[in-house]
Design a protein around this motif. Sequence first.
Motif, PDB file in Angstrom:
ATOM      1  N   SER A 186       0.830  -1.197   0.000  1.00 34.36           N
ATOM      2  CA  SER A 186       0.000   0.000   0.000  1.00 34.36           C
ATOM      3  C   SER A 186       0.867   1.251   0.000  1.00 34.36           C
ATOM      4  CB  SER A 186      -0.910   0.008   1.228  1.00 34.36           C
ATOM      5  OG  SER A 186      -1.686   1.198   1.262  1.00 34.36           O
ATOM      6  N   ASP A 187       0.390   2.318  -0.614  1.00 35.78           N
ATOM      7  CA  ASP A 187       1.142   3.570  -0.663  1.00 35.78           C
ATOM      8  C   ASP A 187       1.422   4.119   0.736  1.00 35.78           C
ATOM      9  OD1 ASP A 187       1.188   3.443  -3.377  1.00 35.78           O
ATOM     10  OD2 ASP A 187      -0.343   4.966  -3.715  1.00 35.78           O
ATOM     11  N   ASN A 188       0.511   3.873   1.664  1.00 35.39           N
ATOM     12  CA  ASN A 188       0.661   4.350   3.045  1.00 35.39           C
ATOM     13  C   ASN A 188       0.699   3.163   4.000  1.00 35.39           C
ATOM     14  OD1 ASN A 188      -1.942   3.763   2.310  1.00 35.39           O
ATOM     15  ND2 ASN A 188      -2.894   5.405   3.486  1.00 35.39           N
ATOM     16  N   GLU A 189       1.639   2.272   3.762  1.00 32.38           N
ATOM     17  CA  GLU A 189       1.682   0.972   4.426  1.00 32.38           C
ATOM     18  C   GLU A 189       1.720   1.082   5.947  1.00 32.38           C
ATOM     19  OE1 GLU A 189       4.575  -2.961   4.377  1.00 32.38           O
ATOM     20  OE2 GLU A 189       4.273  -1.810   2.517  1.00 32.38           O
TER      21      GLU A 189
ATOM     22  N   LEU B  22     -10.623  -0.644   1.670  1.00 27.24           N
ATOM     23  CA  LEU B  22     -11.679  -0.090   2.514  1.00 27.24           C
ATOM     24  C   LEU B  22     -11.104   0.636   3.717  1.00 27.24           C
ATOM     25  CD1 LEU B  22     -13.392  -2.971   4.546  1.00 27.24           C
ATOM     26  CD2 LEU B  22     -11.176  -3.150   3.446  1.00 27.24           C
ATOM     27  N   VAL B  23      -9.832   0.377   4.058  1.00 31.34           N
ATOM     28  CA  VAL B  23      -9.139   1.082   5.142  1.00 31.34           C
ATOM     29  C   VAL B  23      -8.233   2.166   4.574  1.00 31.34           C
ATOM     30  CG1 VAL B  23      -7.459   0.857   7.012  1.00 31.34           C
ATOM     31  CG2 VAL B  23      -9.241  -0.883   6.708  1.00 31.34           C
ATOM     32  N   SER B  24      -7.432   1.820   3.591  1.00 38.13           N
ATOM     33  CA  SER B  24      -6.440   2.760   3.058  1.00 38.13           C
ATOM     34  C   SER B  24      -7.035   3.781   2.104  1.00 38.13           C
ATOM     35  CB  SER B  24      -5.329   1.990   2.340  1.00 38.13           C
ATOM     36  OG  SER B  24      -5.854   1.263   1.243  1.00 38.13           O
ATOM     37  N   HIS B  25      -8.086   3.407   1.385  1.00 38.65           N
ATOM     38  CA  HIS B  25      -8.712   4.284   0.394  1.00 38.65           C
ATOM     39  C   HIS B  25     -10.238   4.244   0.573  1.00 38.65           C
ATOM     40  CE1 HIS B  25      -4.724   3.438  -1.237  1.00 38.65           C
ATOM     41  NE2 HIS B  25      -4.848   4.469  -2.049  1.00 38.65           N
ATOM     42  N   ALA B  26     -10.656   4.501   1.811  1.00 35.55           N
ATOM     43  CA  ALA B  26     -12.083   4.373   2.145  1.00 35.55           C
ATOM     44  C   ALA B  26     -12.951   5.304   1.307  1.00 35.55           C
ATOM     45  CB  ALA B  26     -12.286   4.647   3.633  1.00 35.55           C
ATOM     46  N   GLU B  27     -12.506   6.533   1.123  1.00 35.14           N
ATOM     47  CA  GLU B  27     -13.308   7.507   0.378  1.00 35.14           C
ATOM     48  C   GLU B  27     -13.540   7.050  -1.057  1.00 35.14           C
ATOM     49  OE1 GLU B  27     -13.145  12.264  -0.832  1.00 35.14           O
ATOM     50  OE2 GLU B  27     -11.865  11.470   0.774  1.00 35.14           O
TER      51      GLU B  27
ATOM     52  N   LEU C  18     -14.069  -4.438  -6.460  1.00 29.17           N
ATOM     53  CA  LEU C  18     -13.012  -3.465  -6.218  1.00 29.17           C
ATOM     54  C   LEU C  18     -11.738  -4.221  -5.846  1.00 29.17           C
ATOM     55  CD1 LEU C  18     -14.942  -0.776  -4.125  1.00 29.17           C
ATOM     56  CD2 LEU C  18     -14.618  -0.890  -6.608  1.00 29.17           C
ATOM     57  N   LEU C  19     -10.660  -3.959  -6.562  1.00 32.25           N
ATOM     58  CA  LEU C  19      -9.390  -4.640  -6.330  1.00 32.25           C
ATOM     59  C   LEU C  19      -8.309  -3.623  -5.995  1.00 32.25           C
ATOM     60  CD1 LEU C  19      -9.390  -7.162  -9.334  1.00 32.25           C
ATOM     61  CD2 LEU C  19     -10.120  -7.599  -6.979  1.00 32.25           C
ATOM     62  N   GLY C  20      -7.360  -4.036  -5.156  1.00 37.14           N
ATOM     63  CA  GLY C  20      -6.220  -3.197  -4.843  1.00 37.14           C
ATOM     64  C   GLY C  20      -5.098  -3.415  -5.844  1.00 37.14           C
ATOM     65  N   GLU C  21      -4.492  -2.330  -6.302  1.00 32.39           N
ATOM     66  CA  GLU C  21      -3.443  -2.412  -7.318  1.00 32.39           C
ATOM     67  C   GLU C  21      -2.271  -3.277  -6.860  1.00 32.39           C
ATOM     68  OE1 GLU C  21      -0.625   0.671  -9.917  1.00 32.39           O
ATOM     69  OE2 GLU C  21      -1.532   1.309  -8.019  1.00 32.39           O
ATOM     70  N   HIS C  22      -1.950  -3.241  -5.553  1.00 33.92           N
ATOM     71  CA  HIS C  22      -0.776  -3.959  -5.043  1.00 33.92           C
ATOM     72  C   HIS C  22      -1.162  -5.073  -4.072  1.00 33.92           C
ATOM     73  CE1 HIS C  22       1.400  -0.764  -6.967  1.00 33.92           C
ATOM     74  NE2 HIS C  22       0.958   0.158  -6.114  1.00 33.92           N
ATOM     75  N   ASP C  23      -2.332  -5.625  -4.228  1.00 29.55           N
ATOM     76  CA  ASP C  23      -2.823  -6.674  -3.326  1.00 29.55           C
ATOM     77  C   ASP C  23      -1.922  -7.915  -3.409  1.00 29.55           C
ATOM     78  OD1 ASP C  23      -4.325  -8.568  -1.879  1.00 29.55           O
ATOM     79  OD2 ASP C  23      -6.228  -7.718  -2.560  1.00 29.55           O
ATOM     80  N   GLN C  24      -1.436  -8.376  -2.248  1.00 24.95           N
ATOM     81  CA  GLN C  24      -0.567  -9.548  -2.183  1.00 24.95           C
ATOM     82  C   GLN C  24      -1.356 -10.849  -2.063  1.00 24.95           C
ATOM     83  OE1 GLN C  24       3.001  -8.942  -2.256  1.00 24.95           O
ATOM     84  NE2 GLN C  24       2.094  -6.971  -2.835  1.00 24.95           N
ATOM     85  N   LEU C  25      -2.677 -10.742  -1.841  1.00 25.83           N
ATOM     86  CA  LEU C  25      -3.512 -11.932  -1.615  1.00 25.83           C
ATOM     87  C   LEU C  25      -4.453 -12.219  -2.780  1.00 25.83           C
ATOM     88  CD1 LEU C  25      -4.401 -11.122   2.094  1.00 25.83           C
ATOM     89  CD2 LEU C  25      -2.756 -12.807   1.305  1.00 25.83           C
TER      90      LEU C  25
END
Length: 526
Positions: free
Chosen positions: A154-157, A235-240, A201-208
Amino acid sequence: MHYQTLPAKNGLANAEYLLLIHGWGIASAVWQPCVATLNEHYHLTLVDLPGFGRSVDVASMPLPALLDELNCIMPESYSVLGFSLGGMLALQLAQQFPQRVQRVSTIASNAVFVQKTDWPQAMAADVFQQFYQLAERSPAACLKRFLLLQAKGSDNEKAVVKTLRELSDKQTPNAESLTDALNLLVDIDNRKKNSQPVLCLLGEHDQLVPVQAANDLKELNAEVKVIAGAAHVPLVSHAEECCAAIINFMPSSVAKPLCEKKRNKLLVAKSFAKAAATYDSVAGLQRDIGNQLLECLPSNNAGLERVVDLGCGTGFFLPKLQQQLLPAQLVAFDLAEGMLRYARDHRELQDALYLCGDAEAIPLADNSVDIIFSSLAIQWCETPEQLFAEVFRVLKPGGRFVFATLGPDTLNELRSAWQQVDSYVHVNQFLDEVIVNHAIAQAGFVVQQWQEQTVVLQYSTLKLLTRELKALGAHNVNAGRPSGLMGKQRVKALLAAYENHRNEQGMLPATYQVWYGVITKPEEQS
């Protein structure tokens, strides 16, 4: 299985009912960053799956039984939002109950969680097996590793890791709960096309859940959106951004006229004002809780200028506060004018100020109050963030807020009985602890004391309980409540359902979940 329903805010009519299902290793608290925004548009039901959160002691269920249980807690028509494992369950719900589930949104979910020959864009089988074995040997270590893996990339790990730790369950799920949930992950196969609209919705850097699965999910007729810079927990890092995508995907609700936006709060005021004359005659529990709260007040009270009883009701505790704290000014504050009138007429006080107003917009100056005392009042507030921000604003640096409030398990027996009768909201619903604590922290308070108490009252008949609630003014004022009179058949069905709770002593229990809090505004830094 524990769940909580939050009626839509801002006076929305015909709002969609949205079921939120969390993922593996964390309970419904994971939705906290999204709850306030989504609740502006939808009636939300947050569930804790067996073995997690408030359902930590609930035994695991086979998939068909779990789906039936989830479906049973929802009204006739609803949509589902699921995170990770919750998203896979959401798609299963839609397939199992196509007439009831209208739309499905998933966050960081795959059609197949572990790689198959014909679905390679998933978690490697050997990595999954390592997780499984670690969950068997050391649940705490497994969850710690999983938490870090969810944030990785995540960008803000670092910030995501910190937030996930704050949202994680206080009680670690046992090995059986974790492995049973992992078995669900590996067994579910959602490669069948759903008849309902689906958003993934998918995360660009999802490890799972590899972002490369996007194209395959589109082949299943899903609308796919990749959240740039996110890992497994957007949903936590990019909730908005997640909320915006979900709101854009879901059907819009119709807003009522502006004058009706505060309808529920006006009903609260009207209900309690009407009950002013009868309140004290049945308020035994309320007096016990208030007396216990008095013991949380500071013993050194020299030089107190202003003390506020927030939600003073009939004013029962006003004389005690004046005698115990000796403030230069005691403020009796309540939403219901009828309650204030009763307090003014029946309590002997010196130089008290009576204020009628909303606790979310307190008509007092900044930094003007030493202590705010509030017993069983703040649970009626619509927005906890606004409530605690207002309390923080009016308190002096070093001032304290001493309060007692009710949790969502209050009157769970009555709520459970009604759910067997119809899908309306009949019992007042209160916020989950994680939401309250988040609002406290967001306002800037320091928690000095937090205590939970479970009180079980006993009644020989259900009529005695409902008559007491009416005398207290604690009517159902939630969105989704039924209109009109209740027919005889529904009354009969309710009585029969509540009878299932009658205990060995032949009595009907009514549970109250009470929280006592003492929080302080930090001293100003020099």
